[in-house]
Design a protein around this motif. Structure first.
Motif, PDB file in Angstrom:
ATOM      1  N   GLN A  52      -0.481  -7.856  -4.598  1.00  0.00           N
ATOM      2  CA  GLN A  52      -1.413  -6.735  -4.584  1.00  0.00           C
ATOM      3  C   GLN A  52      -0.657  -5.413  -4.486  1.00  0.00           C
ATOM      4  N   SER A 103      -3.087   4.804  -2.927  1.00  0.00           N
ATOM      5  CA  SER A 103      -4.101   5.710  -2.384  1.00  0.00           C
ATOM      6  C   SER A 103      -3.867   7.125  -2.892  1.00  0.00           C
ATOM      7  N   ARG A 105      -1.572  -7.060 -15.044  1.00  0.00           N
ATOM      8  CA  ARG A 105      -2.279  -6.656 -13.818  1.00  0.00           C
ATOM      9  C   ARG A 105      -3.791  -6.824 -14.009  1.00  0.00           C
ATOM     10  N   ALA A 127      -7.313  -5.422 -12.181  1.00  0.00           N
ATOM     11  CA  ALA A 127      -8.025  -4.599 -11.217  1.00  0.00           C
ATOM     12  C   ALA A 127      -9.411  -5.200 -10.982  1.00  0.00           C
ATOM     13  N   LEU A 153       0.864  -1.191   0.000  1.00  0.00           N
ATOM     14  CA  LEU A 153       0.000   0.000   0.000  1.00  0.00           C
ATOM     15  C   LEU A 153       0.896   1.234   0.000  1.00  0.00           C
ATOM     16  N   THR A 212      -1.681  -1.406  -4.068  1.00  0.00           N
ATOM     17  CA  THR A 212      -2.759  -0.459  -3.802  1.00  0.00           C
ATOM     18  C   THR A 212      -2.167   0.935  -3.682  1.00  0.00           C
ATOM     19  N   THR A 231      -3.729   0.644  -9.149  1.00  0.00           N
ATOM     20  CA  THR A 231      -4.138  -0.335  -8.158  1.00  0.00           C
ATOM     21  C   THR A 231      -4.654  -1.597  -8.830  1.00  0.00           C
ATOM     22  N   PRO A 233      -3.472   6.148  -8.477  1.00  0.00           N
ATOM     23  CA  PRO A 233      -4.541   5.277  -7.964  1.00  0.00           C
ATOM     24  C   PRO A 233      -5.027   4.266  -9.002  1.00  0.00           C
ATOM     25  N   GLU A 234      -4.998   4.630 -10.267  1.00  0.00           N
ATOM     26  CA  GLU A 234      -5.460   3.709 -11.308  1.00  0.00           C
ATOM     27  C   GLU A 234      -4.480   2.561 -11.564  1.00  0.00           C
TER      28      GLU A 234
END
Length: 124
Positions: A119, A123, A37, A39, A10, A121, A90, A87-88
Protein backbone atom coordinates in the motif's frame (compact mmCIF):
# COMPACT_ATOMS: atom_id res chain seq x y z
CA UNK A 1 8.67 -18.57 -7.95
CA UNK A 2 7.21 -16.12 -5.48
CA UNK A 3 7.27 -12.33 -5.73
CA UNK A 4 7.35 -10.30 -2.55
CA UNK A 5 6.62 -6.58 -2.77
CA UNK A 6 7.60 -4.19 0.00
CA UNK A 7 8.42 -0.57 0.72
CA UNK A 8 4.99 1.02 0.73
CA UNK A 9 3.87 3.50 3.34
CA UNK A 10 2.20 6.79 4.18
CA UNK A 11 3.96 9.86 2.83
CA UNK A 12 3.17 13.47 2.03
CA UNK A 13 2.80 14.93 -1.45
CA UNK A 14 6.21 15.62 -2.93
CA UNK A 15 7.94 12.87 -0.97
CA UNK A 16 9.68 9.82 -2.39
CA UNK A 17 9.39 6.09 -1.82
CA UNK A 18 11.22 3.10 -3.19
CA UNK A 19 9.33 -0.12 -3.65
CA UNK A 20 11.09 -3.46 -3.90
CA UNK A 21 9.98 -6.73 -5.45
CA UNK A 22 12.08 -9.73 -4.49
CA UNK A 23 11.79 -13.01 -6.36
CA UNK A 24 12.42 -16.26 -4.57
CA UNK A 25 12.49 -19.83 -5.78
CA UNK A 26 14.88 -22.35 -7.25
CA UNK A 27 15.04 -20.77 -10.65
CA UNK A 28 13.83 -17.33 -11.46
CA UNK A 29 13.32 -16.38 -15.05
CA UNK A 30 10.83 -13.83 -16.17
CA UNK A 31 10.26 -12.17 -19.48
CA UNK A 32 10.54 -8.74 -17.97
CA UNK A 33 9.08 -7.34 -14.77
CA UNK A 34 6.41 -4.75 -14.23
CA UNK A 35 4.62 -2.68 -11.65
CA UNK A 36 0.90 -2.09 -11.64
CA UNK A 37 -1.30 -0.26 -9.18
CA UNK A 38 -4.90 -0.46 -8.09
CA UNK A 39 -6.72 2.41 -6.43
CA UNK A 40 -10.02 1.91 -4.58
CA UNK A 41 -12.88 1.55 -7.04
CA UNK A 42 -10.57 1.53 -10.05
CA UNK A 43 -9.14 -1.13 -12.28
CA UNK A 44 -5.56 -2.26 -11.96
CA UNK A 45 -3.41 -0.05 -14.16
CA UNK A 46 0.03 -0.29 -15.66
CA UNK A 47 2.79 1.76 -14.07
CA UNK A 48 6.18 0.62 -15.36
CA UNK A 49 7.93 -2.22 -17.20
CA UNK A 50 11.55 -3.28 -17.50
CA UNK A 51 12.63 -5.74 -20.16
CA UNK A 52 14.78 -8.80 -19.55
CA UNK A 53 17.88 -6.94 -20.67
CA UNK A 54 17.41 -4.57 -17.76
CA UNK A 55 17.98 -1.54 -19.93
CA UNK A 56 14.77 -0.88 -21.79
CA UNK A 57 12.05 0.62 -19.63
CA UNK A 58 8.53 1.86 -20.28
CA UNK A 59 6.20 3.99 -18.18
CA UNK A 60 2.62 5.10 -17.97
CA UNK A 61 2.25 8.73 -18.98
CA UNK A 62 0.98 9.59 -15.51
CA UNK A 63 4.29 8.62 -13.88
CA UNK A 64 6.80 9.33 -16.63
CA UNK A 65 9.58 11.56 -15.36
CA UNK A 66 8.73 10.85 -11.72
CA UNK A 67 9.08 7.07 -11.37
CA UNK A 68 12.04 4.88 -12.26
CA UNK A 69 12.02 1.11 -12.56
CA UNK A 70 15.28 -0.77 -12.19
CA UNK A 71 16.55 -4.23 -11.39
CA UNK A 72 19.37 -5.90 -9.52
CA UNK A 73 19.88 -9.18 -11.32
CA UNK A 74 22.19 -10.58 -8.64
CA UNK A 75 19.55 -10.02 -5.99
CA UNK A 76 16.59 -11.05 -8.18
CA UNK A 77 14.98 -7.80 -7.17
CA UNK A 78 13.15 -5.09 -9.09
CA UNK A 79 12.71 -1.60 -7.71
CA UNK A 80 10.32 1.25 -8.32
CA UNK A 81 11.66 4.61 -7.22
CA UNK A 82 8.79 7.06 -6.91
CA UNK A 83 9.61 10.74 -6.68
CA UNK A 84 7.37 13.79 -6.42
CA UNK A 85 4.50 11.67 -5.21
CA UNK A 86 0.98 12.98 -5.62
CA UNK A 87 -2.25 12.07 -3.83
CA UNK A 88 -3.46 10.44 -7.04
CA UNK A 89 -0.59 7.97 -6.76
CA UNK A 90 -2.34 6.45 -3.76
CA UNK A 91 -2.97 2.77 -4.51
CA UNK A 92 -1.90 -0.76 -3.79
CA UNK A 93 1.17 -1.42 -5.91
CA UNK A 94 1.79 -4.87 -7.37
CA UNK A 95 4.85 -6.28 -9.05
CA UNK A 96 4.43 -8.88 -11.75
CA UNK A 97 6.49 -11.27 -13.81
CA UNK A 98 5.68 -13.69 -16.58
CA UNK A 99 6.78 -17.03 -17.95
CA UNK A 100 6.31 -16.18 -21.60
CA UNK A 101 7.17 -13.45 -24.04
CA UNK A 102 4.60 -10.96 -25.17
CA UNK A 103 4.85 -7.58 -26.82
CA UNK A 104 1.97 -6.49 -24.64
CA UNK A 105 3.20 -5.18 -21.33
CA UNK A 106 0.58 -2.66 -20.25
CA UNK A 107 -2.31 -5.08 -19.79
CA UNK A 108 -2.56 -6.96 -16.52
CA UNK A 109 -3.64 -10.00 -18.55
CA UNK A 110 -0.15 -10.17 -20.04
CA UNK A 111 1.37 -11.09 -16.65
CA UNK A 112 0.91 -14.42 -14.88
CA UNK A 113 2.91 -14.12 -11.69
CA UNK A 114 1.91 -11.47 -9.15
CA UNK A 115 3.25 -10.30 -5.84
CA UNK A 116 0.93 -9.63 -2.91
CA UNK A 117 0.84 -5.84 -3.19
CA UNK A 118 2.07 -3.02 -1.00
CA UNK A 119 0.00 0.00 0.00
CA UNK A 120 1.17 3.49 -0.93
CA UNK A 121 -0.77 6.40 0.53
CA UNK A 122 0.08 9.98 -0.37
CA UNK A 123 -1.51 12.72 1.70
CA UNK A 124 -1.98 16.24 0.41
Amino acid sequence: VQLQASGGGLVQAGDSLRLSCAASGRTFRSYGMSWFREAPGKEREFVAYIRMDGFNTYYADSVKGRFTISRDKAKNTVYLLMNSLKPEDTAVYYCAGRSYWSENYSSSRAWDNWGQGTQVTVSS
